[in-house]
Write an enzyme that holds these catalytic residues in place. Structure first.
Site, PDB file in Angstrom:
ATOM      1  N   LYS A  61      45.077  51.998   2.121  1.00  0.00           N
ATOM      2  CA  LYS A  61      44.099  51.516   3.096  1.00  0.00           C
ATOM      3  C   LYS A  61      44.558  51.926   4.486  1.00  0.00           C
ATOM      4  O   LYS A  61      45.692  51.684   4.882  1.00  0.00           O
ATOM      5  CB  LYS A  61      43.945  49.991   3.019  1.00  0.00           C
ATOM      6  CG  LYS A  61      43.026  49.424   4.116  1.00  0.00           C
ATOM      7  CD  LYS A  61      42.706  47.945   3.938  1.00  0.00           C
ATOM      8  CE  LYS A  61      41.981  47.383   5.166  1.00  0.00           C
ATOM      9  NZ  LYS A  61      41.709  45.937   5.063  1.00  0.00           N
ATOM     10  N   ASP A  87      41.260  46.651  12.648  1.00  0.00           N
ATOM     11  CA  ASP A  87      40.224  45.860  11.994  1.00  0.00           C
ATOM     12  C   ASP A  87      39.827  44.676  12.870  1.00  0.00           C
ATOM     13  O   ASP A  87      40.471  43.637  12.874  1.00  0.00           O
ATOM     14  CB  ASP A  87      40.750  45.366  10.627  1.00  0.00           C
ATOM     15  CG  ASP A  87      39.708  44.520   9.896  1.00  0.00           C
ATOM     16  OD1 ASP A  87      38.522  44.545  10.309  1.00  0.00           O
ATOM     17  OD2 ASP A  87      40.072  43.859   8.902  1.00  0.00           O
ATOM     18  N   LYS A  90      36.420  38.938  13.810  1.00  0.00           N
ATOM     19  CA  LYS A  90      37.560  38.053  13.576  1.00  0.00           C
ATOM     20  C   LYS A  90      37.790  37.161  14.807  1.00  0.00           C
ATOM     21  O   LYS A  90      37.432  37.539  15.917  1.00  0.00           O
ATOM     22  CB  LYS A  90      38.827  38.891  13.345  1.00  0.00           C
ATOM     23  CG  LYS A  90      38.889  39.571  11.992  1.00  0.00           C
ATOM     24  CD  LYS A  90      40.230  40.248  11.789  1.00  0.00           C
ATOM     25  CE  LYS A  90      40.318  40.935  10.443  1.00  0.00           C
ATOM     26  NZ  LYS A  90      40.215  40.011   9.291  1.00  0.00           N
ATOM     27  N   ASP A 137      46.567  47.159   9.765  1.00  0.00           N
ATOM     28  CA  ASP A 137      45.659  47.293   8.637  1.00  0.00           C
ATOM     29  C   ASP A 137      45.685  48.708   8.026  1.00  0.00           C
ATOM     30  O   ASP A 137      44.928  49.003   7.106  1.00  0.00           O
ATOM     31  CB  ASP A 137      44.231  46.918   9.070  1.00  0.00           C
ATOM     32  CG  ASP A 137      43.497  46.131   7.999  1.00  0.00           C
ATOM     33  OD1 ASP A 137      44.139  45.674   7.045  1.00  0.00           O
ATOM     34  OD2 ASP A 137      42.263  45.995   8.123  1.00  0.00           O
ATOM     35  N   ASP A 189      33.697  42.368   7.644  1.00  0.00           N
ATOM     36  CA  ASP A 189      35.145  42.197   7.668  1.00  0.00           C
ATOM     37  C   ASP A 189      35.778  42.483   6.308  1.00  0.00           C
ATOM     38  O   ASP A 189      36.995  42.548   6.177  1.00  0.00           O
ATOM     39  CB  ASP A 189      35.491  40.771   8.137  1.00  0.00           C
ATOM     40  CG  ASP A 189      36.936  40.640   8.607  1.00  0.00           C
ATOM     41  OD1 ASP A 189      37.592  41.687   8.787  1.00  0.00           O
ATOM     42  OD2 ASP A 189      37.391  39.496   8.792  1.00  0.00           O
ATOM     43  N   GLU A 238      35.972  45.250   4.945  1.00  0.00           N
ATOM     44  CA  GLU A 238      35.796  46.691   5.128  1.00  0.00           C
ATOM     45  C   GLU A 238      36.774  47.522   4.304  1.00  0.00           C
ATOM     46  O   GLU A 238      36.466  48.644   3.925  1.00  0.00           O
ATOM     47  CB  GLU A 238      35.933  47.050   6.622  1.00  0.00           C
ATOM     48  CG  GLU A 238      37.361  47.267   7.140  1.00  0.00           C
ATOM     49  CD  GLU A 238      38.264  46.045   7.035  1.00  0.00           C
ATOM     50  OE1 GLU A 238      37.732  44.929   6.930  1.00  0.00           O
ATOM     51  OE2 GLU A 238      39.489  46.199   7.037  1.00  0.00           O
ATOM     52  N   ARG A 243      37.832  47.283   1.260  1.00  0.00           N
ATOM     53  CA  ARG A 243      37.335  47.627  -0.078  1.00  0.00           C
ATOM     54  C   ARG A 243      36.218  48.665  -0.021  1.00  0.00           C
ATOM     55  O   ARG A 243      36.017  49.414  -0.968  1.00  0.00           O
ATOM     56  CB  ARG A 243      36.890  46.359  -0.814  1.00  0.00           C
ATOM     57  CG  ARG A 243      35.730  45.661  -0.170  1.00  0.00           C
ATOM     58  CD  ARG A 243      35.568  44.236  -0.654  1.00  0.00           C
ATOM     59  NE  ARG A 243      36.565  43.343  -0.067  1.00  0.00           N
ATOM     60  CZ  ARG A 243      36.647  42.036  -0.332  1.00  0.00           C
ATOM     61  NH1 ARG A 243      35.818  41.485  -1.202  1.00  0.00           N
ATOM     62  NH2 ARG A 243      37.564  41.292   0.263  1.00  0.00           N
TER      63      ARG A 243
HETATM   64  N1  BES Z   1      42.489  43.341   6.902  1.00  0.00           N
HETATM   65  C1  BES Z   1      41.945  42.136   6.441  1.00  0.00           C
HETATM   66  C2  BES Z   1      42.900  41.340   5.578  1.00  0.00           C
HETATM   67  C3  BES Z   1      44.102  40.810   6.269  1.00  0.00           C
HETATM   68  C4  BES Z   1      44.081  39.559   6.836  1.00  0.00           C
HETATM   69  C5  BES Z   1      45.273  41.526   6.293  1.00  0.00           C
HETATM   70  C6  BES Z   1      45.210  39.061   7.441  1.00  0.00           C
HETATM   71  C7  BES Z   1      46.391  41.030   6.898  1.00  0.00           C
HETATM   72  C8  BES Z   1      46.362  39.778   7.468  1.00  0.00           C
HETATM   73  C9  BES Z   1      40.696  42.410   5.625  1.00  0.00           C
HETATM   74  O1  BES Z   1      39.964  43.500   6.007  1.00  0.00           O
HETATM   75  C10 BES Z   1      39.832  41.223   5.733  1.00  0.00           C
HETATM   76  O2  BES Z   1      39.386  40.955   6.809  1.00  0.00           O
HETATM   77  N2  BES Z   1      39.580  40.517   4.631  1.00  0.00           N
HETATM   78  C11 BES Z   1      38.763  39.369   4.637  1.00  0.00           C
HETATM   79  C12 BES Z   1      37.823  39.468   3.489  1.00  0.00           C
HETATM   80  C13 BES Z   1      36.746  38.418   3.492  1.00  0.00           C
HETATM   81  C14 BES Z   1      35.758  38.701   4.589  1.00  0.00           C
HETATM   82  C15 BES Z   1      36.075  38.397   2.154  1.00  0.00           C
HETATM   83  C16 BES Z   1      39.642  38.153   4.498  1.00  0.00           C
HETATM   84  O3  BES Z   1      40.548  38.171   3.661  1.00  0.00           O
HETATM   85  O4  BES Z   1      39.448  37.204   5.242  1.00  0.00           O
HETATM   86 ZN    ZN Z   2      41.008  44.950   6.992  1.00  0.00          ZN
HETATM   87 MN    MN Z   3      38.608  42.984   7.566  1.00  0.00          MN
END
Ligand code: BES
Ligand code: ZN
Ligand code: MN
Length: 483
Positions: free
Chosen positions: A252, A257, A264, A275, A334, A336, A338
């Site tokens: 990734k 992000d 966020k 990220d 968010d 993103e 995947r």
């Molecule tokens: N990059 C984030 C995940 C992340 C969060 C990595 C904190 C490191 C620290 C990812 O893109 C994300 O935002 N995931 C969301 C998914 C949700 C919207 C289903 C999450 O985990 O909150």
């Molecule tokens: Zn992310």
């Molecule tokens: Mn995200």
């Protein structure tokens, strides 16, 4: 920093500090260095030092030997010492010496011989622990270790393992640099440039531009990049060290992000420069694999993009189509990672891979579930999963298997498309992996979620604050075992 092996006696080694590792309560090991050393150690053991774990003591050396100082390092109880204990001891010892202004270090390896542990683990901890990121600091601290000399006969096995350690730790530190670099500099284009800089014999790099990705129908990946002025770069690296069908590594590579329109919270958003830690780990692996000329056929894919909120940004409710034809309803912009990985994993199919491995800071839920204790792992291939468990044990980049039950498919049902991109908060670690599984097809595939482990908040002996570089050692150790 210069690392070397020398077959000389401790007493004859000209250095600022000679490291003498001790097990708890066992003072006799170094007595025959010289009578003066024996006397000094006996005296120290009566009070100041016992060899307990984490104990460190720097003292002036007797004048009749060459080292300037002796550095006693406690390893703890003999029967409790592990490879990880050695890494920690190595990190702790050399960081202490560096901070004391020591330049030239030597390491006695007697104790490793008696314990049947390799000095390479101690050195691994040392080389990882010494990492600093000061590219952006104007008045840089001048404290750096100049050389480490390993005192040993230097068997072929030791030489090989130290070469491995040196290459691998330098790849980890290379990945750390990429991750720690702020997102205004670490753009998708910059990341592509870094990948191109790895080019050499047997290693080629191809960058797919936005229009190429468009032609290939990568609507999921491209949906992430729409809100940013930074050009997306779909980076493909190929290292051909064998004629076997390739292993594909996907990292990734979201260089920042923000969450997109599903923005966020401001608090902590600055950390979202990490990220792209998965992509950095993949580049680290390629650097080491090429330097070590490993006999593997490896393809790397970094679908690099920046997730912002510009006027063309994707919106919740949008439906896009991935390159394998599946349509996806974007519930959260968010989610993103995947989206970028879906197209990368589907694209990997064209290489007829024997394994597909993706590594990603994919979910906040990963760090909720496991903290910094383990990488969350899911996959569709028992053998590959078990190999990762072994490699995680060997490197202490530990993995923990999480479920990929078919019931998670329900979470991703959309009313208007083949899939939606989130299944909501509950179970989001598992449903995110299930989403990726939908794109893996028949290929043996493993997913590594490093969201909890890629960034170090509280430093450990060989893990300074900031990017951990996790994944590099884990994957390299696995590739080493694969024939
Ligand atoms: N990059 C984030 C995940 C992340 C969060 C990595 C904190 C490191 C620290 C990812 O893109 C994300 O935002 N995931 C969301 C998914 C949700 C919207 C289903 C999450 O985990 O909150
Ligand atoms: Zn992310
Ligand atoms: Mn995200």
């Amino acid at each position: 920093m210069n690392l070397s092996i020398k077959n000389i006696k401790e007493a004859d080694c000209v250095c600022d500090a000679l490291i003498l590792p001790f097990t708890d309560g066992e003072s006799g090991l170094y007595s025959n260095i010289s009578p003066s050393v024996a006397r000094l150690i006996r005296r120290l053991f009566s009070k100041e030092f016992r060899g307990r774990q984490n104990e460190l003591l720097l003292v002036p050396a007797p004048e009749d030997i060459a080292p300037g100082r002796l550095f006693l390092a406690g390893l703890g109880k003999r029967e409790e010492i592990s490879r990880e204990g050695m890494r920690n001891a190595g990190g702790r010892a050399v960081v202490y010496l560096r901070d004391m202004g020591i330049k030239k270090i030597a390491l006695s390896t007697r104790i490793m011989e008696t314990l049947k542990l390799s000095p390479a683990d101690f050195i691994e901890g040392a080389l990882l622990g010494l990492y600093t990121f000061n590219k952006y600091v104007r008045n840089k601290e001048e404290k750096t270790i100049r050389s480490i000399t390993v005192l040993s006969k230097g068997s072929k096995v030791l030489k090989d393992s130290l070469r491995w350690t040196e290459t691998v730790t330098s790849a980890v530190n290379f990945a750390r640099d990429l991750i720690n670099t702020p997102a205004n500099d670490m753009t998708p284009s910059h990341l592509a440039g870094v990948a191109l800089s790895l080019k050499r014999k047997h290693l080629s790099v191809k960058i797919l531009e936005k229009k190429d990705a468009g032609r290939l129908g990568m609507g999921a990946y491209l949906s992430v990049t729409r809100g940013s002025d930074q050009q997306p770069k779909f980076i493909v690296i190929h290292y051909k060290g064998s004629k076997n069908s390739p292993i594909v590594l996907i990292g990734k590579s979201v260089t920042f992000d923000s969450g997109g329109l599903s923005l966020k919270p401001a608090d902590g958003m600055e950390k979202m420069k990490y990220d792209m830690a998965g992509g950095a780990a993949v580049l680290g692996v390629f650097k080491a694999v090429a330097e070590l000329s490993l006999p593997v056929n490896l393809v790397g894919i970094l679908p690099a993009a920046e997730n912002l909120i510009g006027g063309s940004a994707s919106k919740p409710g949008d439906v896009v189509k991935a390159c394998n034809g599946k349509t996806i309803e974007i519930i959260s912009t968010d989610a993103e990672g995947r989206m970028t990985l879906a197209d990368a994993i589907a694209y990997a199919g064209r290489f007829k891979p024997r394994a597909v491995i993706d590594i990603a800071t994919l979910t906040g839920a990963c760090s909720i579930a496991l903290g910094n204790g383990a990488i969350a792992m899911m996959g569709n291939d028992r053998e590959l999963i078990d190999k990762f468990k072994i490699s995680g044990h060997n490197t202490y980049e530990r993995v923990w298997e999480m479920p990929l039950f078919k019931e998670y498919k329900e979470y991703l049902k959309s009313d208007i498309a083949d899939l939606k991109n989130t299944g909501g908060k509950s179970g989001s670690l598992a449903s995110s992996a299930y989403f990726l599984y939908e794109f893996a097809g028949a290929a043996p595939w493993v997913h590594l979620d490093i969201a909890g482990t890629a960034w170090v908040e509280k430093e450990r002996p060989y893990l300074p604050k900031g990017a951990s570089g996790i994944g590099v050692r884990l994957i390299l150790n696995l590739l080493k075992e694969i024939k």
